[in-house]
Design a protein around this motif. Structure first.
Motif, PDB file in Angstrom:
ATOM      1  N   ASP A  79       0.823  -1.210   0.000  1.00 41.15           N
ATOM      2  CA  ASP A  79       0.000   0.000   0.000  1.00 41.15           C
ATOM      3  C   ASP A  79       0.855   1.257   0.000  1.00 41.15           C
ATOM      4  OD1 ASP A  79      -2.458  -1.433   0.104  1.00 41.15           O
ATOM      5  OD2 ASP A  79      -2.126  -1.787   2.232  1.00 41.15           O
ATOM      6  N   TYR A  80       2.065   1.162   0.534  1.00 42.93           N
ATOM      7  CA  TYR A  80       3.000   2.281   0.538  1.00 42.93           C
ATOM      8  C   TYR A  80       4.401   1.750   0.266  1.00 42.93           C
ATOM      9  CZ  TYR A  80      -0.816   4.654   2.994  1.00 42.93           C
ATOM     10  OH  TYR A  80      -2.038   5.174   3.343  1.00 42.93           O
ATOM     11  N   VAL A  81       5.194   2.556  -0.431  1.00 38.61           N
ATOM     12  CA  VAL A  81       6.591   2.214  -0.690  1.00 38.61           C
ATOM     13  C   VAL A  81       7.439   3.465  -0.474  1.00 38.61           C
ATOM     14  CG1 VAL A  81       8.290   1.499  -2.416  1.00 38.61           C
ATOM     15  CG2 VAL A  81       6.068   0.366  -2.324  1.00 38.61           C
ATOM     16  N   THR A  82       8.541   3.290   0.225  1.00 44.04           N
ATOM     17  CA  THR A  82       9.521   4.368   0.335  1.00 44.04           C
ATOM     18  C   THR A  82      10.867   3.854  -0.174  1.00 44.04           C
ATOM     19  OG1 THR A  82      10.224   3.788   2.591  1.00 44.04           O
ATOM     20  CG2 THR A  82       8.366   5.313   2.364  1.00 44.04           C
ATOM     21  N   VAL A  83      11.628   4.737  -0.787  1.00 42.80           N
ATOM     22  CA  VAL A  83      12.970   4.401  -1.265  1.00 42.80           C
ATOM     23  C   VAL A  83      13.920   5.470  -0.751  1.00 42.80           C
ATOM     24  CG1 VAL A  83      14.455   3.979  -3.248  1.00 42.80           C
ATOM     25  CG2 VAL A  83      12.051   3.289  -3.331  1.00 42.80           C
ATOM     26  N   ASP A  84      14.984   5.035  -0.088  1.00 46.18           N
ATOM     27  CA  ASP A  84      16.000   5.937   0.447  1.00 46.18           C
ATOM     28  C   ASP A  84      17.323   5.657  -0.256  1.00 46.18           C
ATOM     29  OD1 ASP A  84      14.087   6.856   2.321  1.00 46.18           O
ATOM     30  OD2 ASP A  84      14.570   5.172   3.645  1.00 46.18           O
ATOM     31  N   LEU A  85      17.905   6.696  -0.857  1.00 42.45           N
ATOM     32  CA  LEU A  85      19.170   6.561  -1.575  1.00 42.45           C
ATOM     33  C   LEU A  85      20.189   7.541  -1.014  1.00 42.45           C
ATOM     34  CD1 LEU A  85      17.887   6.416  -5.282  1.00 42.45           C
ATOM     35  CD2 LEU A  85      18.365   4.497  -3.753  1.00 42.45           C
ATOM     36  N   PRO A  86      21.462   7.163  -0.998  1.00 46.26           N
ATOM     37  CA  PRO A  86      22.500   8.120  -0.586  1.00 46.26           C
ATOM     38  C   PRO A  86      22.611   9.264  -1.599  1.00 46.26           C
ATOM     39  CG  PRO A  86      23.309   5.858  -0.487  1.00 46.26           C
ATOM     40  CD  PRO A  86      22.007   5.818  -1.215  1.00 46.26           C
ATOM     41  N   GLY A  87      22.980  10.424  -1.119  1.00 49.35           N
ATOM     42  CA  GLY A  87      23.166  11.557  -2.014  1.00 49.35           C
ATOM     43  C   GLY A  87      24.209  11.289  -3.073  1.00 49.35           C
ATOM     44  N   ALA A  88      25.249  10.509  -2.723  1.00 54.18           N
ATOM     45  CA  ALA A  88      26.298  10.203  -3.694  1.00 54.18           C
ATOM     46  C   ALA A  88      25.739   9.416  -4.876  1.00 54.18           C
ATOM     47  CB  ALA A  88      27.423   9.413  -3.017  1.00 54.18           C
ATOM     48  N   VAL A  89      24.830   8.476  -4.618  1.00 54.25           N
ATOM     49  CA  VAL A  89      24.235   7.689  -5.697  1.00 54.25           C
ATOM     50  C   VAL A  89      23.408   8.583  -6.613  1.00 54.25           C
ATOM     51  CG1 VAL A  89      22.584   5.842  -6.215  1.00 54.25           C
ATOM     52  CG2 VAL A  89      24.262   5.554  -4.378  1.00 54.25           C
ATOM     53  N   LEU A  90      22.701   9.530  -6.045  1.00 55.49           N
ATOM     54  CA  LEU A  90      21.906  10.457  -6.860  1.00 55.49           C
ATOM     55  C   LEU A  90      22.801  11.303  -7.761  1.00 55.49           C
ATOM     56  CD1 LEU A  90      19.364  11.611  -4.127  1.00 55.49           C
ATOM     57  CD2 LEU A  90      18.889  10.115  -6.068  1.00 55.49           C
ATOM     58  N   ARG A  91      24.053  11.518  -7.338  1.00 56.70           N
ATOM     59  CA  ARG A  91      24.996  12.294  -8.151  1.00 56.70           C
ATOM     60  C   ARG A  91      25.779  11.409  -9.119  1.00 56.70           C
ATOM     61  NH1 ARG A  91      25.908  14.365  -2.941  1.00 56.70           N
ATOM     62  NH2 ARG A  91      27.858  13.163  -2.786  1.00 56.70           N
ATOM     63  N   GLY A  92      25.528  10.094  -9.094  1.00 55.55           N
ATOM     64  CA  GLY A  92      26.207   9.199 -10.006  1.00 55.55           C
ATOM     65  C   GLY A  92      27.459   8.564  -9.430  1.00 55.55           C
ATOM     66  N   GLU A  93      27.637   8.647  -8.123  1.00 57.72           N
ATOM     67  CA  GLU A  93      28.842   8.111  -7.497  1.00 57.72           C
ATOM     68  C   GLU A  93      28.488   6.932  -6.597  1.00 57.72           C
ATOM     69  OE1 GLU A  93      30.253  11.434  -5.313  1.00 57.72           O
ATOM     70  OE2 GLU A  93      30.403  12.754  -7.054  1.00 57.72           O
ATOM     71  N   GLU A  94      29.496   6.255  -6.080  1.00 59.23           N
ATOM     72  CA  GLU A  94      29.307   5.243  -5.051  1.00 59.23           C
ATOM     73  C   GLU A  94      29.416   5.917  -3.687  1.00 59.23           C
ATOM     74  OE1 GLU A  94      31.745   1.823  -5.360  1.00 59.23           O
ATOM     75  OE2 GLU A  94      31.297   1.460  -7.473  1.00 59.23           O
ATOM     76  N   SER A  95      28.582   5.470  -2.768  1.00 57.30           N
ATOM     77  CA  SER A  95      28.584   6.076  -1.437  1.00 57.30           C
ATOM     78  C   SER A  95      29.534   5.307  -0.528  1.00 57.30           C
ATOM     79  CB  SER A  95      27.177   6.068  -0.837  1.00 57.30           C
ATOM     80  OG  SER A  95      27.184   6.595   0.471  1.00 57.30           O
TER      81      SER A  95
END
Length: 358
Positions: A79-95
């Motif tokens: 019924d609900y989904v959340t996704v949490d990503l590191p800021g580094a991944v959003l910038r194209g890097e490895e965290s």
């Protein structure tokens, strides 16, 4: 149901008036209780996985791919989904430390007033939480009765007081997003409307969806990184400023493509006798390879121009250089790559004395 009339083949005894048995044909199905319900559920899980293969990863955008995971899972799994990503991944890097850099990237559910912190919120994890257990190596964490057994602090990113009570969130599956051995983030699936808690089959399905999404997120992350590097390289190879010359007044503007970075370049080269050379070129292809090739051609073109070569001679030398570069690429690449496909170039020499442009 009523017995079928007797006939050739497959006859079985049946009761007839007077109590004497007679032949009949029939079909008997024997199986476990509720086997049909299990079969339908299994088919629906397979259908969802097949749909996920086409819905998740339609773009090379990290955030969009995470949203596609949530949109695929709601409401058929959660019924609900959340996704949490590191800021580094959003910038194209490895965290280097995902725990310290997690950001809420997706909140999606059956209601607009989701009981979760909004997109952009930094998620802080405590020891023992399902999210932390996934970061520490567990393949999935299944909580079947949140309201009875799980204290509020165990659910990072959930506004607990109104979330669990008002929205009746009662079970959860937390899954790490892993691709090629790299931890990219955490996906959490919540159930509230369906009174049945998540089970082991749901947990396996969530893991398969997350694995598909993680691979697509990693592809998008790698593309983002290469796009950023190629754009930086290309900008560094373009002229930082225009040289002084009195032949022409020069104005320029460079607008890179939104989705691809190529090998475009331009140059203004002062020559003897107040002449000036103007050059615009484009290497076929995109990415780091095209940008690097552009830099080699631009340097070569400047060197040829300073030798006072005529435009046709300069372009002949550039053409020969490109053929050699292409051959070197093919010799060095054992994968069968076609190397450099080619480039286009416009070269003009303007003489202000005769007012002739060649």
């Amino acid at each position: 149901g009523p017995a079928a009339p007797s006939g050739p083949g497959g006859d079985v005894p049946r009761d007839v008036p007077g109590g004497a048995p007679g032949p009949a044909r029939g079909l008997v199905l024997v199986g476990e209780p509720e086997v049909g319900r299990y079969a339908v559920a299994a088919r629906r899980r397979l259908e969802l996985l097949a749909e996920a293969s086409t819905r998740i990863g339609t773009t090379l955008d990290v955030s969009r791919t995470a949203w596609e995971l949530a949109e695929t899972a709601v409401p058929r799994l959660a019924d609900y989904v959340t996704v949490d990503l590191p800021g580094a991944v959003l910038r194209g890097e490895e965290s280097a430390d995902p725990q310290a850099d997690l950001h809420r990237t997706v909140v999606h559910g059956i209601r607009d007033d989701c009981p979760f912190y909004p997109v952009g919120h930094q998620v802080r994890l405590d020891p023992g939480t399902p999210h932390m257990r996934c970061l520490e190596g567990e393949p999935a964490v299944l909580e079947t009765d949140l309201q009875a057994t799980t204290p509020a602090w165990m659910l990072p990113g959930l506004e607990h007081a109104r979330g669990i009570l008002a929205h009746r969130v009662h079970s959860m599956i937390c899954v790490p997003l892993l691709a090629r051995g790299v931890l990219l983030g955490i996906a959490a699936f919540y159930r509230s409307q369906d009174p049945a808690p998540f089970g082991d089959d749901d947990s396996r399905l969530a893991r398969e969806l997350a694995a598909r999404a993680a691979l697509c997120i990693d592809n998008a992350r790698r593309y983002t990184r290469e796009h950023t590097l190629a754009l930086a390289l290309q900008r560094s190879l373009l002229p930082r400023g225009l040289p002084e010359q009195g032949a022409v007044e020069v104005a320029h503007h460079y607008q890179p493509a939104e989705s691809e970075v190529g090998g475009d370049w331009f140059d203004v080269i002062p020559l003897s006798g107040t002449r000036v050379a103007l050059l615009v070129g484009d290497v076929v292809g995109h990415g780091l390879h095209a940008a690097a090739t552009m830099g080699r051609l631009r340097i070569a073109a400047r060197n040829f121009a300073e030798l006072e070569l005529a435009p046709d001679e300069l372009l002949t030398h550039l053409d020969n250089l490109l053929v050699r570069l292409d051959r070197e690429e093919e010799d060095a690449d054992a994968t069968g790559s076609t190397g450099i496909v080619g480039a286009t170039c416009l070269y003009a020499v303007y003489d202000p004395t005769s007012q002739v442009c060649t």
